[in-house]
Write an enzyme that holds these catalytic residues in place. Structure first.
Site, PDB file in Angstrom:
ATOM      1  N   PHE A 161      -6.998  21.361 -24.718  1.00  0.00           N
ATOM      2  CA  PHE A 161      -7.255  19.926 -24.776  1.00  0.00           C
ATOM      3  C   PHE A 161      -8.497  19.669 -23.938  1.00  0.00           C
ATOM      4  O   PHE A 161      -8.701  20.300 -22.900  1.00  0.00           O
ATOM      5  CB  PHE A 161      -6.069  19.083 -24.294  1.00  0.00           C
ATOM      6  CG  PHE A 161      -6.345  17.620 -24.506  1.00  0.00           C
ATOM      7  CD1 PHE A 161      -6.328  17.097 -25.785  1.00  0.00           C
ATOM      8  CD2 PHE A 161      -6.701  16.796 -23.456  1.00  0.00           C
ATOM      9  CE1 PHE A 161      -6.661  15.759 -26.008  1.00  0.00           C
ATOM     10  CE2 PHE A 161      -7.027  15.460 -23.675  1.00  0.00           C
ATOM     11  CZ  PHE A 161      -6.994  14.934 -24.950  1.00  0.00           C
ATOM     12  N   THR A 162      -9.319  18.726 -24.382  1.00  0.00           N
ATOM     13  CA  THR A 162     -10.657  18.526 -23.809  1.00  0.00           C
ATOM     14  C   THR A 162     -10.650  18.408 -22.281  1.00  0.00           C
ATOM     15  O   THR A 162     -11.297  19.198 -21.588  1.00  0.00           O
ATOM     16  CB  THR A 162     -11.304  17.271 -24.421  1.00  0.00           C
ATOM     17  OG1 THR A 162     -10.389  16.176 -24.291  1.00  0.00           O
ATOM     18  CG2 THR A 162     -11.598  17.481 -25.899  1.00  0.00           C
ATOM     19  N   LYS A 173       0.459   7.572 -23.377  1.00  0.00           N
ATOM     20  CA  LYS A 173       0.956   7.904 -24.714  1.00  0.00           C
ATOM     21  C   LYS A 173       2.461   7.591 -24.787  1.00  0.00           C
ATOM     22  O   LYS A 173       2.817   6.435 -24.875  1.00  0.00           O
ATOM     23  CB  LYS A 173       0.640   9.356 -25.059  1.00  0.00           C
ATOM     24  CG  LYS A 173      -0.829   9.569 -25.438  1.00  0.00           C
ATOM     25  CD  LYS A 173      -1.726   9.874 -24.288  1.00  0.00           C
ATOM     26  CE  LYS A 173      -3.123  10.235 -24.707  1.00  0.00           C
ATOM     27  NZ  LYS A 173      -3.768  11.180 -23.844  1.00  0.00           N
ATOM     28  N   PHE A 214     -18.463  14.611 -26.462  1.00  0.00           N
ATOM     29  CA  PHE A 214     -18.054  13.746 -27.575  1.00  0.00           C
ATOM     30  C   PHE A 214     -17.981  12.276 -27.194  1.00  0.00           C
ATOM     31  O   PHE A 214     -18.157  11.407 -28.033  1.00  0.00           O
ATOM     32  CB  PHE A 214     -16.699  14.212 -28.133  1.00  0.00           C
ATOM     33  CG  PHE A 214     -15.593  14.261 -27.114  1.00  0.00           C
ATOM     34  CD1 PHE A 214     -15.420  15.385 -26.321  1.00  0.00           C
ATOM     35  CD2 PHE A 214     -14.741  13.183 -26.932  1.00  0.00           C
ATOM     36  CE1 PHE A 214     -14.409  15.427 -25.362  1.00  0.00           C
ATOM     37  CE2 PHE A 214     -13.726  13.221 -25.986  1.00  0.00           C
ATOM     38  CZ  PHE A 214     -13.566  14.343 -25.192  1.00  0.00           C
ATOM     39  N   ARG A 239     -12.621  15.261 -34.007  1.00  0.00           N
ATOM     40  CA  ARG A 239     -12.002  16.372 -33.265  1.00  0.00           C
ATOM     41  C   ARG A 239     -12.470  17.645 -33.946  1.00  0.00           C
ATOM     42  O   ARG A 239     -11.774  18.227 -34.770  1.00  0.00           O
ATOM     43  CB  ARG A 239     -10.473  16.266 -33.267  1.00  0.00           C
ATOM     44  CG  ARG A 239      -9.928  15.087 -32.472  1.00  0.00           C
ATOM     45  CD  ARG A 239      -9.732  15.318 -30.980  1.00  0.00           C
ATOM     46  NE  ARG A 239     -10.887  15.034 -30.140  1.00  0.00           N
ATOM     47  CZ  ARG A 239     -10.794  14.625 -28.875  1.00  0.00           C
ATOM     48  NH1 ARG A 239      -9.623  14.405 -28.307  1.00  0.00           N
ATOM     49  NH2 ARG A 239     -11.857  14.435 -28.141  1.00  0.00           N
ATOM     50  N   ASP A 285       2.005  20.297 -20.352  1.00  0.00           N
ATOM     51  CA  ASP A 285       1.264  19.053 -20.569  1.00  0.00           C
ATOM     52  C   ASP A 285       2.233  18.200 -21.364  1.00  0.00           C
ATOM     53  O   ASP A 285       2.364  18.322 -22.579  1.00  0.00           O
ATOM     54  CB  ASP A 285      -0.039  19.291 -21.338  1.00  0.00           C
ATOM     55  CG  ASP A 285      -0.797  17.978 -21.572  1.00  0.00           C
ATOM     56  OD1 ASP A 285      -0.145  16.907 -21.549  1.00  0.00           O
ATOM     57  OD2 ASP A 285      -2.012  18.023 -21.797  1.00  0.00           O
ATOM     58  N   TYR A 314       0.840  -1.205   0.000  1.00  0.00           N
ATOM     59  CA  TYR A 314       0.000   0.000   0.000  1.00  0.00           C
ATOM     60  C   TYR A 314       0.870   1.249   0.000  1.00  0.00           C
ATOM     61  O   TYR A 314       0.580   2.214  -0.705  1.00  0.00           O
ATOM     62  CB  TYR A 314      -0.925   0.001   1.226  1.00  0.00           C
ATOM     63  CG  TYR A 314      -1.982   1.078   1.120  1.00  0.00           C
ATOM     64  CD1 TYR A 314      -3.218   0.803   0.538  1.00  0.00           C
ATOM     65  CD2 TYR A 314      -1.730   2.381   1.557  1.00  0.00           C
ATOM     66  CE1 TYR A 314      -4.176   1.789   0.394  1.00  0.00           C
ATOM     67  CE2 TYR A 314      -2.683   3.377   1.414  1.00  0.00           C
ATOM     68  CZ  TYR A 314      -3.907   3.076   0.836  1.00  0.00           C
ATOM     69  OH  TYR A 314      -4.842   4.053   0.695  1.00  0.00           O
TER      70      TYR A 314
HETATM   71  C1  LIG Z   1      -4.589  12.048 -23.305  1.00  0.00           C
HETATM   72  C2  LIG Z   1      -4.274  13.430 -22.976  1.00  0.00           C
HETATM   73  C3  LIG Z   1      -4.597  13.981 -21.739  1.00  0.00           C
HETATM   74  C4  LIG Z   1      -5.426  13.260 -20.705  1.00  0.00           C
HETATM   75  O1  LIG Z   1      -4.824  12.101 -20.272  1.00  0.00           O
HETATM   76  P1  LIG Z   1      -5.682  10.796 -19.880  1.00  0.00           P
HETATM   77  O2  LIG Z   1      -4.603   9.813 -19.532  1.00  0.00           O
HETATM   78  O3  LIG Z   1      -6.477  10.404 -21.074  1.00  0.00           O
HETATM   79  O4  LIG Z   1      -6.516  11.146 -18.718  1.00  0.00           O
HETATM   80  C5  LIG Z   1      -4.189  15.270 -21.486  1.00  0.00           C
HETATM   81  N1  LIG Z   1      -3.526  15.996 -22.390  1.00  0.00           N
HETATM   82  C6  LIG Z   1      -3.219  15.507 -23.604  1.00  0.00           C
HETATM   83  C7  LIG Z   1      -2.489  16.340 -24.571  1.00  0.00           C
HETATM   84  C8  LIG Z   1      -3.584  14.208 -23.943  1.00  0.00           C
HETATM   85  O5  LIG Z   1      -3.302  13.745 -25.158  1.00  0.00           O
END
Ligand SMILES: *Cc1c(COP(=O)(O)O)cnc(C)c1O
Length: 459
Positions: A125-126, A259, A451, A384, A216, A73
């Protein structure tokens, strides 16, 4: 020297069988899914280019790490390995793991943003924008104009327009701007990079006003590839060195490990700022889990630590990846299909406004195109455009983004170039009969991040 082609810098030792479907089946399944590719079952998809998020193939080394999950933990070995890897790859001293990128965005936004603040960024970004808004902030786009033009061939379409940033500072005052959010390899602009030169200038300007710079850093490795290729003085530097330099201009980063870091789940918040770190530790225990696991199993942290090291261990992985994206994009360009140029890092973006010029934006051309592409060839892509852009909080009307795109996103190390050939031909066939395609109307609309779950019917 002979010019030998570049091949995948790995070999495949486990496979997943793909299922093909008929056009009639796909017509039924897309209708059942409300013409939203997010609502399809993956079993009904032949080649899945919905996203590169969490869809990578892990290496044998990462899988071996999964077996070394120290499922404690508190204070697991894998957490120690993760912070060491973040420091080595990105350079930050402190790391708070989160279940994925938006977990880190949530925590960061809650700490830094006060009601009435403004958060400039190089395109939205969303999830990032939504967390800023939920914390009481307003996102302000300060990306260069070229980013909104799918046909501009600017080499760094992710750059911040310093005049727009200065104007915001003059208008609202620096005390209303807790930080600027810089995204690497800007997703919504088509996977377009930021230059080192631009980052240095943003840093200098923000230093003058005491504004933090938050990265980011989800696609920093891919951004580093473009810097190596395009920015003077970087040809002979490694991707690893460039990644470290990018991060050095910032106070901290939110990262989706799904990613660049080559894992199926995971994320983190990293910083050199001790105060920010202490505050993040307070919130992570409420929303994610203890600050030494943040919603992840020990094995997930181990896979992420190994994945981020692997991503920069040599330049070959990211070079192959971007070459594969270009392999697809160049076939489409050769067939005069309208796509965003320059071809980006993680995806090829179809320009739905030019692909379907007869469909007005409030009939969702990109949503329509993504659904039609699935029916055509079983390839799943993502909208998008206007659906992703959501509604204006004040007026209640749709936001009408200039870019109306369909993203063909390539998972890392999953598909071969034969799959890319199939995708290219599917798009080309659809383009030939584009006049037959008609628009959609929205029949169900969730309030936030619509979306993902919105449903549509043919007009
Ligand atoms: C995917 C992504 C996020 C969010 O990350 P999640 O792991 O999907 O929560 C934030 N910023 C960018 C540029 C992304 O591509």
């Amino acid at each position: 020297m002979s010019k030998r082609p570049i091949a995948e810098p790995y070999k495949i030792k486990m496979i997943q069988v793909l299922r093909q479907t008929t056009k009639e089946e796909r017509q039924r399944t897309i209708a059942t899914a409300g013409y939203n590719t997010f609502l399809l079952h993956s079993a009904d998809v032949y080649i899945d280019l919905l996203t590169d998020s969490g869809t990578s193939a892990m290496s044998d080394d990462q899988w071996a790490g999964m077996m070394l999950g120290d499922e404690a933990y508190a204070g697991s070995v894998n957490f120690d390995n993760l912070i060491a890897a973040v420091t080595e790859v990105y350079g930050y001293r402190y790391t708070v793991p989160t279940h994925q990128g938006r977990g880190a965005e949530h925590i960061l936004s809650q700490i830094l943003i006060k009601d009435g603040d403004y958060i400039p960024g190089n395109m939205y970004f969303t999830t990032t924008k939504l967390h800023q808004e939920l914390a009481g902030g307003t996102f302000v786009d300060v990306i260069i104009d070229e980013a909104h033009d799918p046909q501009s061939t600017h080499p760094f379409k992710g750059n911040v327009d310093l005049a727009k940033l200065q104007q915001l500072i003059d208008e609202v005052g620096p005390e209303k701007i807790p930080y600027i959010c810089i995204e690497t390899n800007v997703n919504m602009a088509g996977g377009q990079p930021v230059s080192l030169d631009n980052l240095r200038k943003v840093r200098d300007l923000c230093n003058q006003y005491g504004i933090k710079v938050i990265l980011d850093s989800t696609r920093t490795v891919e951004n580093a590839f473009f810097i190596q290729e395009r920015e003077a003085g970087n040809k002979n530097r490694s991707i690893k060195e460039i990644v470290r330099e990018i991060c050095s201009y910032t106070d901290g980063a939110t990262v989706s490990g799904k990613k660049d870091c080559l894992v199926n789940i995971g994320g983190f918040l990293a910083t050199d700022d001790e105060w920010l770190f202490e505050e993040a530790k307070k919130l992570v225990v409420i929303y994610e889990g203890l600050h030494t696991y943040g919603g992840l199993a020990g094995r997930d942290m181990e896979a992420m630590a190994r994945g981020m090291r692997e991503a920069v261990a040599t330049d070959d992985g990211v070079t192959w990846r971007i070459n594969q994206t270009r392999y697809l994009g160049e076939q489409l360009l050769a067939a005069d299909i309208p796509i965003v140029v320059p071809i980006g890092g993680h995806a090829v973006y179809l320009d739905a406004k030019r692909f379907l010029p007869h469909i007005p934006q409030d009939q969702f051309p990109a949503q329509t195109l993504a659904a039609a592409l699935y029916v055509e060839c079983g390839v799943r892509a993502m909208e998008r455009g206007i659906v992703s852009a959501g509604r204006n909080k004040e007026t209640g009307d749709h936001n009408y983004p200039q870019l109306e795109l369909v993203r063909l996103t390539i998972p890392r190390r999953v598909y071969t170039n034969s799959h890319m050939d199939v995708v290219a031909q599917g798009v080309i066939d659809l383009y030939a009969r584009r006049a037959e395609i008609s628009g959609l109307k929205m029949v169900y609309e969730p309030e936030d991040l619509r979306f993902f779950q919105a449903r549509f019917e043919p007009c």
